[in-house]
Design a protein around this motif. Structure first.
Motif, PDB file in Angstrom:
ATOM      1  N   ASP A 148       0.834  -1.200   0.000  1.00  0.00           N
ATOM      2  CA  ASP A 148       0.000   0.000   0.000  1.00  0.00           C
ATOM      3  C   ASP A 148       0.867   1.248   0.000  1.00  0.00           C
ATOM      4  O   ASP A 148       2.053   1.183   0.368  1.00  0.00           O
ATOM      5  N   PRO A 149       0.298   2.390  -0.362  1.00  0.00           N
ATOM      6  CA  PRO A 149       1.049   3.643  -0.251  1.00  0.00           C
ATOM      7  C   PRO A 149       1.543   3.827   1.185  1.00  0.00           C
ATOM      8  O   PRO A 149       0.809   3.586   2.143  1.00  0.00           O
ATOM      9  N   GLY A 150       2.795   4.197   1.315  1.00  0.00           N
ATOM     10  CA  GLY A 150       3.403   4.328   2.638  1.00  0.00           C
ATOM     11  C   GLY A 150       4.094   3.061   3.096  1.00  0.00           C
ATOM     12  O   GLY A 150       4.816   3.059   4.092  1.00  0.00           O
ATOM     13  N   GLY A 151       3.871   1.952   2.366  1.00  0.00           N
ATOM     14  CA  GLY A 151       4.541   0.695   2.690  1.00  0.00           C
ATOM     15  C   GLY A 151       5.973   0.710   2.193  1.00  0.00           C
ATOM     16  O   GLY A 151       6.438   1.680   1.601  1.00  0.00           O
ATOM     17  N   LEU A 152       6.689  -0.384   2.425  1.00  0.00           N
ATOM     18  CA  LEU A 152       8.116  -0.458   2.106  1.00  0.00           C
ATOM     19  C   LEU A 152       8.365  -1.284   0.854  1.00  0.00           C
ATOM     20  O   LEU A 152       7.876  -2.407   0.742  1.00  0.00           O
ATOM     21  N   ARG A 153       9.155  -0.722  -0.041  1.00  0.00           N
ATOM     22  CA  ARG A 153       9.546  -1.439  -1.253  1.00  0.00           C
ATOM     23  C   ARG A 153      11.046  -1.719  -1.287  1.00  0.00           C
ATOM     24  O   ARG A 153      11.503  -2.599  -1.992  1.00  0.00           O
ATOM     25  N   ASP A 154      11.803  -0.951  -0.540  1.00  0.00           N
ATOM     26  CA  ASP A 154      13.257  -1.107  -0.501  1.00  0.00           C
ATOM     27  C   ASP A 154      13.626  -2.309   0.376  1.00  0.00           C
ATOM     28  O   ASP A 154      13.164  -2.413   1.525  1.00  0.00           O
ATOM     29  N   ALA A 155      14.438  -3.208  -0.152  1.00  0.00           N
ATOM     30  CA  ALA A 155      14.793  -4.440   0.560  1.00  0.00           C
ATOM     31  C   ALA A 155      15.498  -4.155   1.881  1.00  0.00           C
ATOM     32  O   ALA A 155      15.260  -4.845   2.878  1.00  0.00           O
ATOM     33  N   ASP A 156      16.355  -3.130   1.926  1.00  0.00           N
ATOM     34  CA  ASP A 156      17.051  -2.804   3.179  1.00  0.00           C
ATOM     35  C   ASP A 156      16.068  -2.316   4.240  1.00  0.00           C
ATOM     36  O   ASP A 156      16.203  -2.641   5.418  1.00  0.00           O
ATOM     37  N   ASP A 157      15.067  -1.534   3.830  1.00  0.00           N
ATOM     38  CA  ASP A 157      14.051  -1.087   4.782  1.00  0.00           C
ATOM     39  C   ASP A 157      13.250  -2.271   5.324  1.00  0.00           C
ATOM     40  O   ASP A 157      12.908  -2.310   6.515  1.00  0.00           O
ATOM     41  N   VAL A 158      12.967  -3.231   4.465  1.00  0.00           N
ATOM     42  CA  VAL A 158      12.229  -4.423   4.900  1.00  0.00           C
ATOM     43  C   VAL A 158      13.065  -5.214   5.906  1.00  0.00           C
ATOM     44  O   VAL A 158      12.537  -5.705   6.911  1.00  0.00           O
ATOM     45  N   LYS A 159      14.364  -5.305   5.671  1.00  0.00           N
ATOM     46  CA  LYS A 159      15.245  -5.998   6.626  1.00  0.00           C
ATOM     47  C   LYS A 159      15.214  -5.307   7.987  1.00  0.00           C
ATOM     48  O   LYS A 159      15.131  -5.969   9.033  1.00  0.00           O
ATOM     49  N   ILE A 160      15.281  -3.983   7.974  1.00  0.00           N
ATOM     50  CA  ILE A 160      15.231  -3.235   9.232  1.00  0.00           C
ATOM     51  C   ILE A 160      13.897  -3.480   9.933  1.00  0.00           C
ATOM     52  O   ILE A 160      13.841  -3.692  11.152  1.00  0.00           O
ATOM     53  N   LEU A 161      12.811  -3.478   9.172  1.00  0.00           N
ATOM     54  CA  LEU A 161      11.487  -3.691   9.767  1.00  0.00           C
ATOM     55  C   LEU A 161      11.368  -5.078  10.383  1.00  0.00           C
ATOM     56  O   LEU A 161      10.802  -5.241  11.469  1.00  0.00           O
ATOM     57  N   ILE A 162      11.900  -6.090   9.724  1.00  0.00           N
ATOM     58  CA  ILE A 162      11.873  -7.447  10.283  1.00  0.00           C
ATOM     59  C   ILE A 162      12.626  -7.484  11.607  1.00  0.00           C
ATOM     60  O   ILE A 162      12.124  -8.000  12.615  1.00  0.00           O
ATOM     61  N   GLU A 206       2.086 -12.473   7.889  1.00  0.00           N
ATOM     62  CA  GLU A 206       0.756 -11.917   8.121  1.00  0.00           C
ATOM     63  C   GLU A 206       0.836 -10.563   8.818  1.00  0.00           C
ATOM     64  O   GLU A 206       0.117  -9.628   8.479  1.00  0.00           O
ATOM     65  N   ALA A 207       1.734 -10.445   9.795  1.00  0.00           N
ATOM     66  CA  ALA A 207       1.889  -9.187  10.525  1.00  0.00           C
ATOM     67  C   ALA A 207       2.329  -8.055   9.596  1.00  0.00           C
ATOM     68  O   ALA A 207       1.869  -6.920   9.728  1.00  0.00           O
ATOM     69  N   LEU A 208       3.203  -8.362   8.646  1.00  0.00           N
ATOM     70  CA  LEU A 208       3.750  -7.317   7.782  1.00  0.00           C
ATOM     71  C   LEU A 208       2.954  -7.111   6.496  1.00  0.00           C
ATOM     72  O   LEU A 208       3.131  -6.105   5.813  1.00  0.00           O
ATOM     73  N   GLN A 209       2.058  -8.045   6.182  1.00  0.00           N
ATOM     74  CA  GLN A 209       1.280  -7.905   4.947  1.00  0.00           C
ATOM     75  C   GLN A 209      -0.141  -7.422   5.172  1.00  0.00           C
ATOM     76  O   GLN A 209      -0.746  -6.872   4.267  1.00  0.00           O
ATOM     77  N   GLN A 210      -0.705  -7.619   6.368  1.00  0.00           N
ATOM     78  CA  GLN A 210      -2.121  -7.317   6.530  1.00  0.00           C
ATOM     79  C   GLN A 210      -2.435  -5.836   6.359  1.00  0.00           C
ATOM     80  O   GLN A 210      -3.536  -5.485   5.965  1.00  0.00           O
ATOM     81  N   ASP A 211      -1.478  -4.959   6.630  1.00  0.00           N
ATOM     82  CA  ASP A 211      -1.692  -3.529   6.385  1.00  0.00           C
ATOM     83  C   ASP A 211      -0.970  -3.062   5.131  1.00  0.00           C
ATOM     84  O   ASP A 211      -0.772  -1.860   4.933  1.00  0.00           O
ATOM     85  N   LEU A 232       2.191  -3.457   4.298  1.00  0.00           N
ATOM     86  CA  LEU A 232       3.495  -2.856   4.599  1.00  0.00           C
ATOM     87  C   LEU A 232       4.600  -3.380   3.704  1.00  0.00           C
ATOM     88  O   LEU A 232       5.521  -2.633   3.353  1.00  0.00           O
ATOM     89  N   VAL A 233       4.551  -4.674   3.359  1.00  0.00           N
ATOM     90  CA  VAL A 233       5.602  -5.267   2.522  1.00  0.00           C
ATOM     91  C   VAL A 233       5.003  -6.298   1.576  1.00  0.00           C
ATOM     92  O   VAL A 233       3.904  -6.800   1.803  1.00  0.00           O
ATOM     93  N   THR A 250       9.526  -9.857  -1.309  1.00  0.00           N
ATOM     94  CA  THR A 250      10.568  -9.005  -0.716  1.00  0.00           C
ATOM     95  C   THR A 250      10.841  -9.451   0.717  1.00  0.00           C
ATOM     96  O   THR A 250      11.992  -9.521   1.154  1.00  0.00           O
ATOM     97  N   LEU A 251       9.787  -9.772   1.456  1.00  0.00           N
ATOM     98  CA  LEU A 251       9.926 -10.259   2.829  1.00  0.00           C
ATOM     99  C   LEU A 251      10.743 -11.542   2.863  1.00  0.00           C
ATOM    100  O   LEU A 251      11.674 -11.679   3.674  1.00  0.00           O
ATOM    101  N   ALA A 252      10.404 -12.502   2.014  1.00  0.00           N
ATOM    102  CA  ALA A 252      11.110 -13.793   1.999  1.00  0.00           C
ATOM    103  C   ALA A 252      12.582 -13.607   1.660  1.00  0.00           C
ATOM    104  O   ALA A 252      13.461 -14.205   2.305  1.00  0.00           O
ATOM    105  N   ASP A 253      12.873 -12.765   0.666  1.00  0.00           N
ATOM    106  CA  ASP A 253      14.268 -12.502   0.292  1.00  0.00           C
ATOM    107  C   ASP A 253      15.017 -11.810   1.427  1.00  0.00           C
ATOM    108  O   ASP A 253      16.165 -12.138   1.729  1.00  0.00           O
ATOM    109  N   ALA A 254      14.366 -10.834   2.061  1.00  0.00           N
ATOM    110  CA  ALA A 254      15.002 -10.093   3.154  1.00  0.00           C
ATOM    111  C   ALA A 254      15.281 -11.013   4.332  1.00  0.00           C
ATOM    112  O   ALA A 254      16.354 -10.957   4.948  1.00  0.00           O
ATOM    113  N   LEU A 255      14.341 -11.875   4.664  1.00  0.00           N
ATOM    114  CA  LEU A 255      14.517 -12.797   5.786  1.00  0.00           C
ATOM    115  C   LEU A 255      15.670 -13.758   5.509  1.00  0.00           C
ATOM    116  O   LEU A 255      16.496 -14.023   6.387  1.00  0.00           O
TER     117      LEU A 255
END
Length: 199
Positions: free
Chosen positions: A11-25, A43-48, A50-51, A55-60
């Motif tokens: 969604d708008p305001g969510g994270l697309r940058d892989a480094d930001d996703v890593k920080i969020l995790i 589920e926690a990071l996708q329900q709103d 956010l990511v 991208t989440l799987a790669d970052a993790l």
């Protein structure tokens, strides 16, 4: 690719940058102080919005390789927790992430963990019976059964409605049953939701 499959579902305001996703995790795992299975983390990071899942799987995976996150066994499945390095990274770079993103992630994580705890402590079994469906609702406290109620309802739809209502607030069902069985009827009134006055 970043704007295609790796950007979908954000969604708008969510994270697309892989480094930001890593920080969020790292931030989420540090703040929840509890290992999370991939499904709960996603589920926690996708329900709103956010990511994106990919991208989440790669970052993790990258965080596992870099030592920011450890994989542990929890209830027979793989779960992830922040290492000291991951927690330090979250502390150092969390302000790079919008406050709203950080708050939404933690709020969603807390809700999911509360739901999982509630589901583990409260069980509902629905079984077909000759006259309809038997619904058994159970409130557990560790190994102890605090309450077990069985109802016979005429159809699957009502059985599902009972299940949803019970799981929505099993504590109120428990307190209500205790109040009714002990004769403390006044205690029931304070637990029931107030209906708006009819005009």
């Amino acid at each position: 690719m970043e704007n295609g499959a790796f950007g979908g579902g954000v969604d708008p305001g969510g994270l697309r940058d892989a480094d930001d996703v890593k920080i969020l995790i790292c931030y989420l795992l540090k703040n929840l102080k509890q290992p999370l299975p991939l499904q709960t983390l996603a589920e926690a990071l996708q329900q709103d919005g956010l990511v994106n899942y990919f991208t989440l799987a790669d970052a993790l995976h990258a965080l596992l390789l870099s030592g920011h996150v450890d994989q542990v066994e929890q209830d027979g499945e793989k779960a992830y927790k922040a290492t000291r390095l991951g927690a330090g990274t979250a502390d150092m770079f969390e302000r790079r992430l919008p406050l709203s993103v950080r708050e939404k992630a933690v709020r969603a994580g807390v809700r999911l963990l509360a739901r999982q705890k509630r589901d583990a402590e409260n069980k509902v079994e629905i079984t077909p019976s000759g006259a309809g469906f038997a619904v058994r609702c159970t409130v557990l406290d560790g190994e102890d059964t605090l309450l077990s109620i069985s109802l016979l309802v005429p159809d699957r739809a009502q059985a599902e409605a009972v299940r949803q209502q019970f799981l929505h607030d099993p504590a109120t069902v428990y307190r209500g049953a205790v109040a009714l069985m002990t004769g403390d009827i006044d205690a029931v009134g304070g637990m029931l939701p107030r209906k708006p006055p009819v005009e």
